[in-house]
Design a protein around this motif. Structure first.
Motif, mmCIF file in Angstrom:
data_model
loop_
_atom_site.group_PDB
_atom_site.id
_atom_site.type_symbol
_atom_site.label_atom_id
_atom_site.label_comp_id
_atom_site.label_asym_id
_atom_site.label_seq_id
_atom_site.Cartn_x
_atom_site.Cartn_y
_atom_site.Cartn_z
ATOM 1 N N ASP A 106 24.982 11.512 -79.560
ATOM 2 C CA ASP A 106 26.128 10.637 -79.804
ATOM 3 C C ASP A 106 26.184 10.292 -81.287
ATOM 4 N N ALA A 121 17.016 11.703 -70.353
ATOM 5 C CA ALA A 121 18.479 11.754 -70.353
ATOM 6 C C ALA A 121 19.065 10.742 -71.333
ATOM 7 N N GLU A 155 18.321 11.958 -74.989
ATOM 8 C CA GLU A 155 19.154 13.101 -75.354
ATOM 9 C C GLU A 155 20.611 12.687 -75.542
ATOM 10 N N ALA A 156 21.091 11.772 -74.696
ATOM 11 C CA ALA A 156 22.469 11.283 -74.842
ATOM 12 C C ALA A 156 22.635 10.515 -76.147
#
Length: 71
Positions: free
Chosen positions: A22, A14, A17-18
């Protein structure tokens, strides 16, 4: 010291991927100097990082050793 195992896979994926999604994140550094153990699932997640971050051009992947050597 900690372990890099199934318990950290979901939070790691997570976070990666974030960060990859971004546009303001230019660099991510993962300090694993205090990791005492990493299971195969965790190592596979680390190998996915170039794919997740779009850095495959920097870290090319090959299907065979001889193909990698030819690059």
């Amino acid at each position: 010291m900690g372990d890099f195992d199934q318990d950290v896979l979901a939070p790691l994926a997570a976070a990666c991927e974030a960060a990859a999604g971004d546009g303001e994140v230019a660099k991510a550094v993962m300090d694993v100097s205090e990791v005492g153990f990493a299971d195969s699932a965790s190592l596979n997640e680390l190998l996915r990082l170039p794919e997740l971050t779009g850095a495959l051009g920097v870290f090319p992947v090959a299907d065979r050793v001889d193909a990698a050597r030819a690059r």
